[in-house]
Design a protein around this motif. Structure first.
Motif, short mmCIF file in Angstrom:
data_model
loop_
_atom_site.label_atom_id
_atom_site.label_comp_id
_atom_site.label_asym_id
_atom_site.label_seq_id
_atom_site.Cartn_x
_atom_site.Cartn_y
_atom_site.Cartn_z
N TYR A 32 0.84 -1.20 0.00
CA TYR A 32 0.00 0.00 0.00
C TYR A 32 0.87 1.25 0.00
CZ TYR A 32 -2.56 3.90 2.03
OH TYR A 32 -3.07 5.15 2.28
N LYS A 33 1.88 1.27 0.87
CA LYS A 33 2.77 2.44 0.93
C LYS A 33 3.50 2.65 -0.39
CE LYS A 33 3.75 2.54 5.90
NZ LYS A 33 4.83 2.51 6.93
N LEU A 34 3.96 1.55 -1.00
CA LEU A 34 4.69 1.65 -2.25
C LEU A 34 3.80 2.20 -3.37
CD1 LEU A 34 7.34 1.16 -3.74
CD2 LEU A 34 6.58 -1.19 -4.16
N LEU A 35 2.58 1.68 -3.47
CA LEU A 35 1.65 2.16 -4.48
C LEU A 35 1.32 3.64 -4.27
CD1 LEU A 35 -0.85 -0.87 -4.66
CD2 LEU A 35 0.89 -0.24 -6.36
N TYR A 36 1.15 4.02 -3.01
CA TYR A 36 0.82 5.42 -2.68
C TYR A 36 2.00 6.33 -3.01
CZ TYR A 36 -1.05 9.37 -0.02
OH TYR A 36 -1.53 10.60 0.36
N ALA A 37 3.20 5.91 -2.57
CA ALA A 37 4.38 6.75 -2.77
C ALA A 37 4.74 6.89 -4.24
CB ALA A 37 5.57 6.15 -2.00
N ALA A 38 4.50 5.83 -5.02
CA ALA A 38 4.82 5.86 -6.45
C ALA A 38 3.75 6.59 -7.26
CB ALA A 38 4.99 4.44 -6.98
N GLY A 39 2.67 7.00 -6.59
CA GLY A 39 1.61 7.72 -7.28
C GLY A 39 0.73 6.84 -8.14
N VAL A 40 0.74 5.53 -7.87
CA VAL A 40 -0.09 4.62 -8.65
C VAL A 40 -1.55 4.72 -8.23
CG1 VAL A 40 -0.51 2.20 -9.24
CG2 VAL A 40 1.84 3.04 -9.00
N CYS A 41 -1.80 4.57 -6.93
CA CYS A 41 -3.17 4.67 -6.42
C CYS A 41 -3.14 4.72 -4.90
CB CYS A 41 -4.02 3.48 -6.88
SG CYS A 41 -3.46 1.88 -6.23
N ASP A 42 -4.26 5.12 -4.33
CA ASP A 42 -4.43 5.11 -2.87
C ASP A 42 -5.38 3.97 -2.54
OD1 ASP A 42 -4.70 5.58 -0.21
OD2 ASP A 42 -5.71 7.51 -0.40
N PHE A 43 -4.83 2.75 -2.46
CA PHE A 43 -5.64 1.53 -2.25
C PHE A 43 -5.90 1.41 -0.75
CE2 PHE A 43 -6.03 -3.08 -4.00
CZ PHE A 43 -7.31 -3.14 -3.49
N GLU A 44 -6.84 2.16 -0.26
CA GLU A 44 -7.08 2.30 1.17
C GLU A 44 -7.45 0.99 1.85
OE1 GLU A 44 -7.30 3.63 4.92
OE2 GLU A 44 -6.42 4.66 3.20
N ARG A 45 -8.10 0.09 1.12
CA ARG A 45 -8.50 -1.18 1.74
C ARG A 45 -7.29 -2.01 2.16
NH1 ARG A 45 -13.69 -2.53 1.93
NH2 ARG A 45 -15.20 -1.40 0.65
N LEU A 46 -6.20 -1.91 1.44
CA LEU A 46 -4.98 -2.61 1.85
C LEU A 46 -4.49 -2.07 3.19
CD1 LEU A 46 -2.84 -2.90 -1.42
CD2 LEU A 46 -4.16 -4.69 -0.28
N ASN A 47 -4.62 -0.78 3.36
CA ASN A 47 -4.19 -0.15 4.61
C ASN A 47 -5.15 -0.50 5.75
OD1 ASN A 47 -2.62 1.65 6.26
ND2 ASN A 47 -4.19 3.20 5.98
N ALA A 48 -6.45 -0.49 5.45
CA ALA A 48 -7.47 -0.72 6.48
C ALA A 48 -7.45 -2.14 7.02
CB ALA A 48 -8.85 -0.38 5.93
N MET A 49 -7.08 -3.11 6.19
CA MET A 49 -7.13 -4.50 6.62
C MET A 49 -5.91 -4.90 7.47
SD MET A 49 -6.13 -6.52 3.10
CE MET A 49 -6.30 -8.14 3.84
N PHE A 50 -4.87 -4.07 7.46
CA PHE A 50 -3.62 -4.42 8.13
C PHE A 50 -3.81 -4.72 9.62
CE2 PHE A 50 -0.15 -2.71 10.79
CZ PHE A 50 0.83 -3.64 10.50
N PHE A 51 -4.42 -3.82 10.35
CA PHE A 51 -4.51 -3.96 11.80
C PHE A 51 -5.32 -5.18 12.23
CE2 PHE A 51 -5.60 -1.88 16.07
CZ PHE A 51 -4.40 -2.30 16.62
N PRO A 52 -6.55 -5.37 11.73
CA PRO A 52 -7.32 -6.55 12.16
C PRO A 52 -6.69 -7.87 11.74
CG PRO A 52 -8.48 -5.38 10.41
CD PRO A 52 -7.37 -4.49 10.86
N VAL A 53 -6.12 -7.94 10.53
CA VAL A 53 -5.51 -9.20 10.07
C VAL A 53 -4.26 -9.52 10.89
CG1 VAL A 53 -4.35 -10.35 8.13
CG2 VAL A 53 -6.44 -9.02 7.73
N GLN A 54 -3.42 -8.52 11.13
CA GLN A 54 -2.21 -8.76 11.92
C GLN A 54 -2.55 -9.09 13.37
OE1 GLN A 54 0.85 -5.70 13.06
NE2 GLN A 54 2.07 -6.85 11.59
N SER A 55 -3.55 -8.43 13.93
CA SER A 55 -3.96 -8.70 15.31
C SER A 55 -4.39 -10.15 15.48
CB SER A 55 -5.10 -7.76 15.73
OG SER A 55 -4.71 -6.42 15.66
N LEU A 56 -5.24 -10.62 14.58
CA LEU A 56 -5.70 -12.00 14.64
C LEU A 56 -4.53 -12.96 14.43
CD1 LEU A 56 -8.02 -14.00 14.88
CD2 LEU A 56 -8.42 -13.75 12.42
#
Length: 207
Positions: free
Chosen positions: A59-83
């Motif tokens: 997500y960070k790479l896509l955002y930094a490279a100006g490809v897209c802001d794929f927010e769902r990749l960012n949003a899923m990080f915390f719950p998936v990693q927690s579980l």
């Protein structure tokens, strides 16, 4: 607006790689000591953690490279990693606290969907504590107190990451600070894992 840069995004893959190597080594060394259920918990948990970290870095790479802001990749990080940490920690604790027979199995229920973050914070801390404390116990049993100390460092770094995530992560300096702490934490985990591996963890008697 997030101040991600391409170098920062690439550095974010480093702790993911370090954890993936640690998890793979632990899975191979602990396979013969865990019941099928305990190993399934640990394996599923570590795979969840790796996937969550890799997707967040992507997500960070896509955002930094100006490809897209794929927010769902960012949003899923915390719950998936927690579980993931909860499952991995449960697997380690099950191995240490329950007699591991070949036919032993454990049932796992996914948590009820919850929109807040408090539940996921609790799951992550609980899972981290179980995983790192369990590895620390194994290290002490193998008379590798240095490795136990490294697992403690990894745990503290993960807690620090949790604290930083509650700050303003849109600032570049906060992200760089978190990256450095994460690399140190995952490096400590890998170092401790390699210490146990070289000491013959795979040859240790079943718990």
């Amino acid at each position: 607006m997030n101040q991600f840069s391409v170098p920062m995004a690439l550095v974010d893959f480093i702790p993911v790689l370090l954890f993936a190597v640690s998890a793979t080594m632990l899975q191979r060394d602990l396979y013969s000591k865990m019941s099928k259920g305990a190993f399934a918990l640990f394996a599923a948990g570590t795979i969840d953690i790796i996937a969550a970290g890799a997707l967040k870095a992507l997500y960070k790479l896509l955002y930094a490279a100006g490809v897209c802001d794929f927010e769902r990749l960012n949003a899923m990080f915390f719950p998936v990693q927690s579980l993931g940490f909860l499952l991995a920690g449960a697997g380690i604790v099950a191995m240490l606290c329950h007699k591991q027979g070949k036919n032993t199995a454990y049932a796992v229920a996914a948590p009820v969907l919850y929109s807040g973050t408090f539940l996921f914070v609790g799951l992550m801390v609980l899972g981290l504590a179980g995983m790192m404390a369990g590895l620390g116990v194994i290290a002490v049993r193998m008379k590798k107190k240095g490795a136990a100390g490294l697992f403690a460092v990894a745990f503290l770094c993960c807690l620090s990451m949790g604290y930083l995530s509650s700050r303003d992560f849109t600032q570049a300096y906060m992200n760089w600070m978190a990256e450095c702490i994460n690399v140190v934490g995952q490096g400590a985990l890998l170092w401790g894992t390699m210490t146990l591996h070289k000491a013959g963890l795979a040859r240790e008697k079943r718990a």
